[in-house]
Write an enzyme that holds these catalytic residues in place. Structure first.
Site, mmCIF file in Angstrom:
data_model
loop_
_atom_site.group_PDB
_atom_site.id
_atom_site.type_symbol
_atom_site.label_atom_id
_atom_site.label_comp_id
_atom_site.label_asym_id
_atom_site.label_seq_id
_atom_site.Cartn_x
_atom_site.Cartn_y
_atom_site.Cartn_z
ATOM 1 N N ALA A 185 11.557 1.924 5.716
ATOM 2 C CA ALA A 185 10.998 0.663 6.198
ATOM 3 C C ALA A 185 11.509 0.352 7.599
ATOM 4 O O ALA A 185 10.822 0.581 8.594
ATOM 5 C CB ALA A 185 11.324 -0.456 5.217
ATOM 6 N N ARG A 186 12.736 -0.169 7.701
ATOM 7 C CA ARG A 186 13.347 -0.486 8.987
ATOM 8 C C ARG A 186 14.850 -0.277 8.905
ATOM 9 O O ARG A 186 15.477 -0.622 7.903
ATOM 10 C CB ARG A 186 13.050 -1.945 9.407
ATOM 11 C CG ARG A 186 11.644 -2.178 9.946
ATOM 12 C CD ARG A 186 11.429 -1.502 11.278
ATOM 13 N NE ARG A 186 10.129 -1.771 11.859
ATOM 14 C CZ ARG A 186 9.034 -1.068 11.624
ATOM 15 N NH1 ARG A 186 9.092 -0.039 10.790
ATOM 16 N NH2 ARG A 186 7.893 -1.370 12.210
ATOM 17 N N ASP A 234 14.298 7.286 7.258
ATOM 18 C CA ASP A 234 13.465 7.675 8.398
ATOM 19 C C ASP A 234 13.631 6.660 9.520
ATOM 20 O O ASP A 234 12.944 6.740 10.533
ATOM 21 C CB ASP A 234 11.993 7.754 7.962
ATOM 22 C CG ASP A 234 11.089 8.344 9.042
ATOM 23 O OD1 ASP A 234 11.516 9.319 9.697
ATOM 24 O OD2 ASP A 234 9.963 7.827 9.233
ATOM 25 N N GLU A 250 16.899 1.749 17.440
ATOM 26 C CA GLU A 250 15.908 2.810 17.623
ATOM 27 C C GLU A 250 15.378 2.907 19.047
ATOM 28 O O GLU A 250 15.024 3.995 19.497
ATOM 29 C CB GLU A 250 14.751 2.629 16.634
ATOM 30 C CG GLU A 250 15.121 2.992 15.214
ATOM 31 C CD GLU A 250 13.914 3.285 14.348
ATOM 32 O OE1 GLU A 250 12.763 3.176 14.839
ATOM 33 O OE2 GLU A 250 14.117 3.615 13.169
ATOM 34 N N PRO A 291 8.911 -5.283 4.580
ATOM 35 C CA PRO A 291 8.934 -5.527 6.028
ATOM 36 C C PRO A 291 10.264 -6.124 6.456
ATOM 37 O O PRO A 291 10.934 -6.820 5.681
ATOM 38 C CB PRO A 291 7.787 -6.525 6.235
ATOM 39 C CG PRO A 291 7.675 -7.231 4.912
ATOM 40 C CD PRO A 291 7.991 -6.204 3.872
ATOM 41 N N HIS A 321 12.174 8.769 12.478
ATOM 42 C CA HIS A 321 11.035 7.852 12.374
ATOM 43 C C HIS A 321 9.713 8.611 12.544
ATOM 44 O O HIS A 321 8.877 8.282 13.398
ATOM 45 C CB HIS A 321 11.128 6.726 13.394
ATOM 46 C CG HIS A 321 10.441 5.472 12.924
ATOM 47 N ND1 HIS A 321 10.863 4.208 13.243
ATOM 48 C CD2 HIS A 321 9.351 5.300 12.128
ATOM 49 C CE1 HIS A 321 10.055 3.305 12.689
ATOM 50 N NE2 HIS A 321 9.133 3.952 12.008
ATOM 51 N N ARG A 358 0.823 -1.218 0.000
ATOM 52 C CA ARG A 358 0.000 0.000 0.000
ATOM 53 C C ARG A 358 0.854 1.263 0.000
ATOM 54 O O ARG A 358 0.558 2.229 -0.703
ATOM 55 C CB ARG A 358 -0.940 -0.009 1.209
ATOM 56 C CG ARG A 358 -1.966 -1.140 1.188
ATOM 57 C CD ARG A 358 -2.749 -1.226 2.486
ATOM 58 N NE ARG A 358 -3.613 -0.065 2.674
ATOM 59 C CZ ARG A 358 -3.478 0.813 3.662
ATOM 60 N NH1 ARG A 358 -2.478 0.685 4.536
ATOM 61 N NH2 ARG A 358 -4.311 1.830 3.793
ATOM 62 N N ILE A 359 1.944 1.255 0.779
ATOM 63 C CA ILE A 359 2.790 2.439 0.849
ATOM 64 C C ILE A 359 3.565 2.623 -0.450
ATOM 65 O O ILE A 359 3.648 3.731 -0.998
ATOM 66 C CB ILE A 359 3.747 2.344 2.051
ATOM 67 C CG1 ILE A 359 2.954 2.338 3.368
ATOM 68 C CG2 ILE A 359 4.735 3.503 2.047
ATOM 69 C CD1 ILE A 359 3.802 2.097 4.604
#
Length: 330
Positions: free
Chosen positions: A228-229, A253, A258, A200, A291, A155-156
């Site tokens: 993403a990550r 981001d 984190e 993901p 983030h 979707r993103i």
């Protein structure tokens, strides 16, 4: 009336939680992310709501179970901050928000990509120091002549493709066939001037997959964007690619570590307690944001609505459609 302790609720978010609380849950808001030090704020609650980067490890889950808390839900899509095995062991139900406004992250990814593509960040850094020269390194192509590659056509990724198409980029790849052209990864990387990653993170499967091999397949001087990550990136490989001219810029981001970084003010980049992140921050062709991709009004409302729905369903039926278990994620 069920009691929920919600961690990581910023002051500007409280009115949204209150306005959308149609079930009249008794809410306790904790501005800080969940840690070992503030876990006791949840004592007496029936359920807990966390954000990504909250510490939902074995220690905290064991304590919640001792207090009789059986519902620990997250208002994030990812659950890699939660010890799912410990939750199952202690009989705690975990649930997530499977999606929210895709434009939130998509817009930030586009902003990072376009800023690096047009050397905006480098120019702003120079003008802040009073340097108004236009060096040769600012010379750029125009977006409508560029190819944008999107890795992860969810979707993103689809939302970002539509945004780029609206700005005139003629060849966004890997998304809806009415908007883009599909291609294998090597082809997309080899032809794209901007590569945006929306996959993901799966621990043990794609750690540091944005590595030397990935970067070597990219078009020379292309821009890489990762919203993403942080665990997907190999910082050392990215820095090497930037220094030798293979990579034109890196926008992120997300960063590694984190839980120790996001939400903290270290005063200056030199005191950030992660060497890899410090090195990225020091590079002139790297843009890092804290983030903040999902920090928009539509995304926040979606997260809150679904989180309340998860609690409502859990206490009404003992089940939750958006539940997460070791079995489904193991």
């Amino acid at each position: 009336m069920a009691k929920i302790t919600a961690y990581g609720v910023r002051p500007n978010e409280r009115p949204y939680f209150d306005r959308l609380n149609h079930d009249h849950f008794e809410m306790t808001y904790v501005a800080d992310l969940l840690t070992h030090a503030n876990a006791d704020r949840a004592r007496g609650a029936d359920g807990i709501l966390v954000r990504g980067n909250c510490v939902v490890d074995r220690e905290n889950l064991r304590q919640f179970a001792k207090w009789g808390i059986r519902a620990v839900f997250t208002r994030s899509v990812g659950v890699n901050h939660i010890d799912l095995a410990a939750a199952a062991e202690f009989g705690i139900q975990i649930a997530r928000v499977p999606g929210y406004s895709p434009y939130a992250v998509a817009e930030l990814a586009l902003t990072l990509g376009l800023s690096l593509f047009r050397h905006v960040d480098a120019a702003v850094q120079r003008t802040r120091q009073g340097d108004f020269r236009v060096p040769a390194s600012y010379f750029s192509r125009e977006l409508h002549t560029a190819t944008v590659g999107i890795i992860g056509a969810g979707r993103i990724g689809m939302a970002e493709a539509r945004l780029y198409r609206g700005l005139g980029a003629p060849h966004p790849k890997v998304a809806d066939r009415q908007v883009v052209t599909f291609g294998d990864r090597a082809t997309v990387l080899g032809h794209s001037d901007i590569v945006s990653v929306h996959v993901p993170y799966i621990p043990g499967e794609n750690d540091q997959s944005l590595d030397q091999q990935f970067l070597a397949q990219m078009k020379p001087q292309a821009v890489l964007v990762n919203t993403a990550r942080g665990e997907l990136a190999d910082p050392a490989a990215i820095l090497r690619a930037l220094d030798v001219g293979q990579l034109g810029g890196y926008g992120a981001d997300v960063v590694t570590n984190e839980t120790q970084l996001i939400g903290q003010d270290f005063g200056q980049a030199a005191t950030v307690p992660d060497a890899a992140v410090r090195q990225l921050l020091a590079h002139p062709r790297v843009m890092v944001t804290p983030h903040m991709g999902s920090f928009t009004e539509p995304a926040l409302e979606d997260m809150i609505k679904v989180s309340y729905q998860n609690f409502r369903e859990w206490w009404a039926t003992g089940r939750v459609t958006n539940g997460v278990s070791v079995r489904t994620h193991g």
